[in-house]
Design a protein around this motif. Structure first.
Motif, mmCIF file in Angstrom:
data_model
loop_
_atom_site.group_PDB
_atom_site.id
_atom_site.type_symbol
_atom_site.label_atom_id
_atom_site.label_comp_id
_atom_site.label_asym_id
_atom_site.label_seq_id
_atom_site.Cartn_x
_atom_site.Cartn_y
_atom_site.Cartn_z
ATOM 1 N N PHE C 119 -32.382 -11.459 -18.502
ATOM 2 C CA PHE C 119 -33.024 -11.405 -20.088
ATOM 3 C C PHE C 119 -34.096 -9.832 -19.783
ATOM 4 C CE2 PHE C 119 -34.614 -15.695 -17.450
ATOM 5 C CZ PHE C 119 -33.741 -16.025 -18.583
ATOM 6 N N GLU C 120 -33.482 -8.637 -18.963
ATOM 7 C CA GLU C 120 -33.265 -7.596 -19.239
ATOM 8 C C GLU C 120 -34.698 -7.027 -18.989
ATOM 9 O OE1 GLU C 120 -32.272 -5.905 -22.946
ATOM 10 O OE2 GLU C 120 -30.281 -6.625 -22.670
ATOM 11 N N LYS C 121 -35.268 -7.857 -17.240
ATOM 12 C CA LYS C 121 -36.907 -7.758 -16.766
ATOM 13 C C LYS C 121 -36.547 -6.876 -16.024
ATOM 14 C CE LYS C 121 -39.421 -11.412 -18.015
ATOM 15 N NZ LYS C 121 -39.858 -11.341 -18.430
ATOM 16 N N PRO C 122 -37.664 -6.052 -15.856
ATOM 17 C CA PRO C 122 -37.605 -4.947 -14.599
ATOM 18 C C PRO C 122 -37.632 -5.590 -13.843
ATOM 19 C CG PRO C 122 -39.807 -3.899 -16.154
ATOM 20 C CD PRO C 122 -38.815 -5.895 -17.085
ATOM 21 N N LEU C 123 -36.644 -5.233 -12.525
ATOM 22 C CA LEU C 123 -36.233 -5.267 -11.545
ATOM 23 C C LEU C 123 -36.048 -4.342 -10.417
ATOM 24 C CD1 LEU C 123 -34.955 -8.174 -9.440
ATOM 25 C CD2 LEU C 123 -32.791 -7.111 -10.030
ATOM 26 N N ILE C 124 -36.973 -5.215 -9.003
ATOM 27 C CA ILE C 124 -36.973 -3.376 -8.100
ATOM 28 C C ILE C 124 -36.177 -4.091 -6.634
ATOM 29 C CG2 ILE C 124 -38.279 -2.407 -6.037
ATOM 30 C CD1 ILE C 124 -39.933 -3.286 -9.623
ATOM 31 N N LEU C 125 -35.453 -3.492 -6.066
ATOM 32 C CA LEU C 125 -34.457 -4.019 -4.821
ATOM 33 C C LEU C 125 -35.409 -3.675 -3.713
ATOM 34 C CD1 LEU C 125 -30.800 -4.719 -6.041
ATOM 35 C CD2 LEU C 125 -33.173 -6.545 -5.983
ATOM 36 N N ILE C 126 -35.854 -4.182 -2.729
ATOM 37 C CA ILE C 126 -36.918 -2.921 -1.622
ATOM 38 C C ILE C 126 -35.027 -3.208 -0.353
ATOM 39 C CG2 ILE C 126 -38.200 -2.371 0.026
ATOM 40 C CD1 ILE C 126 -39.368 -4.317 -1.593
ATOM 41 N N ARG C 127 -34.607 -1.680 -0.675
ATOM 42 C CA ARG C 127 -33.611 -1.304 0.405
ATOM 43 C C ARG C 127 -34.387 -1.555 1.601
ATOM 44 N NH1 ARG C 127 -29.649 2.705 -0.160
ATOM 45 N NH2 ARG C 127 -31.145 3.850 -1.737
#
Lengths: 169, 169, 169, 169
Positions: C119-127
């Motif tokens: 969906f081309e949404k902003p995605l943030i992964l927390i390391r």
């Protein structure tokens, strides 16, 4: 590509389902198969099973779009597509069909009929098959709204109309 | 957890949408908000916008379950949930509500009404709001089927009935 | 209209769910609420419950998009939206969010992450939160593909980044 | 009832799609058809088109579950099922298959792979076909999680394994 005819109508537990509706469904199945159409339905009992039986009598192909899993399919289904979304699968029976034929039915059939109108699909109601189909016909339900439906008097007329409307797409 | 009241009805382009239906929707919105209910709807114009305006007049909270993206939401929506599945999002308006109130409407509203009956949700139809709601009431549509609907005569009765039915769940 | 931040991550039965992941989720919830964001999640246990607890500690609002019914919701959910479509509801958690934050997780979280990219949404992964999130980060999974994801090192950075990306929409 | 084998993989616009992946897909299609399996896929280009071409070379039957409408289908699709829900149709490709074979691919394929694991469907990854399939194999992605996947080295092994796993259902 195959022409896809979707049929919706009463489930097997509909107390008002008539033998006329079942006979009509079986003839619809036969005629769709004779014209090399693929039959799509919800895959279960009642009208769905009768229409599939008719199609298999003429060596047609039947697809059931099932609420949950394959073991819900009636014995005349060739291709059982499991959705796992319950009654929310109704829209797929309609979105997949090139034309839709409705026979008898209750709220589930009305749900599919309303999807047919929303998606602007050719929709054919067979008069005399009871249930919601006759209630719509007799009450002229939403007859002047943005999407029209077609009323026919027999299985033969229904299949004739369905294929005629498919050609015009 | 909040009590969720879903309202469905005519979109803004319904030529038969009456000012009485819109006024009724606005009062429904106000009364739901006064009772601390959260209002859920399809998020767009017509009845949906009127009911949201009413809710915001009383500082209520409004959720719109949108066919595609946030920018389809009317100006009174607090929380715009994008689904990206078009009219197929209708089931969510119904599955999410603790009770459903219907006002006027056409095929889309009938689609939501049929889902309410299939999911066995409390459904309230407001008499006199036109469209499919009055057609169902006047025609006694599927009145003897497995799921019953409730008919009321005003916005006040509708909200009263909706909260009463929620408590019984 | 409210800014909607969706959080996805490990369910409560994930044996590899760490206390660091849960603490991180709780801080994310607090920070989203402090900035007046509305928190959206799958409504259940584990990371979902921790992030809701954090949001409620700061009087934020929490929405749970549930697989089936309201009684699946954790105790910190304000608005429990029932879908009745099981895990197929995952797409709604993503389509509804203005930005998505992922913490730990397994196949379900990966399903949501893949929807975020589609969906081309902003995605943030927390390391450092373990599970599929760290596997993606450490393996540079599909890093050069059409949709990029953002990697951050803490709950604070994640929420900062999420709101920054929302403003750019 | 027919055995249904779903194949997922790179779309036609995947710059990293290799000729080896396409040849593998075509052989998979041929072998599924030879065993009288029905092929299900997303109906479009790339791996989907190659696998359908293979199936039609052996007079097999091909079903495409399309994002929107029938005219998106590749030329080797017999039965084009329109869903109108875009990429959200992915779950149907997986829920409908008795076993799933994955070849190359990106986020969309990963979305389907994650659904296969969530639904606990037999999933076979063909090594050497590039994209997400090789990234999962090389990175041992979620290898110890609740659902396992099967790794094979050729189209022949993949179809052998798929039918073997179907029999065990």
């Amino acid at each position: 590509m195959k022409t896809l005819i979707s049929v919706c109508g009463s489930d097997g537990d509909d107390a008002n389902l008539t033998s006329y509706a079942l006979e009509t469904a079986e003839i619809v199945g036969r005629l769709v198969a004779k014209r090399n159409g693929v039959l799509i339905c919800g895959g279960r009992d009642g009208v769905m099973k009768a229409v599939c039986k008719g199609a298999k009598d003429e060596n047609g192909m039947t697809i059931g779009i099932l609420p949950n899993s394959k073991n819900e399919a009636n014995e005349f289904i060739d291709i059982a597509l499991s959705t796992g979304i319950g009654h929310k699968r109704n829209f797929l029976v309609i979105s997949s069909g090139d034309a839709i034929i409705a026979i008898g039915g209750r709220w589930g059939t009305l749900n599919e009929i309303s999807f047919a109108m929303i998606f602007e699909k050719p929709l054919i109601l067979i008069r005399g098959t009871g249930g919601i189909v006759d209630e719509i016909i007799n009450g002229n339900l939403l007859k002047n709204e943005y999407s029209p439906y077609h009323i026919v008097n027999s299985a033969e007329e229904a299949v004739e109309k369905a294929f005629e409307l498919c050609e015009n797409i």
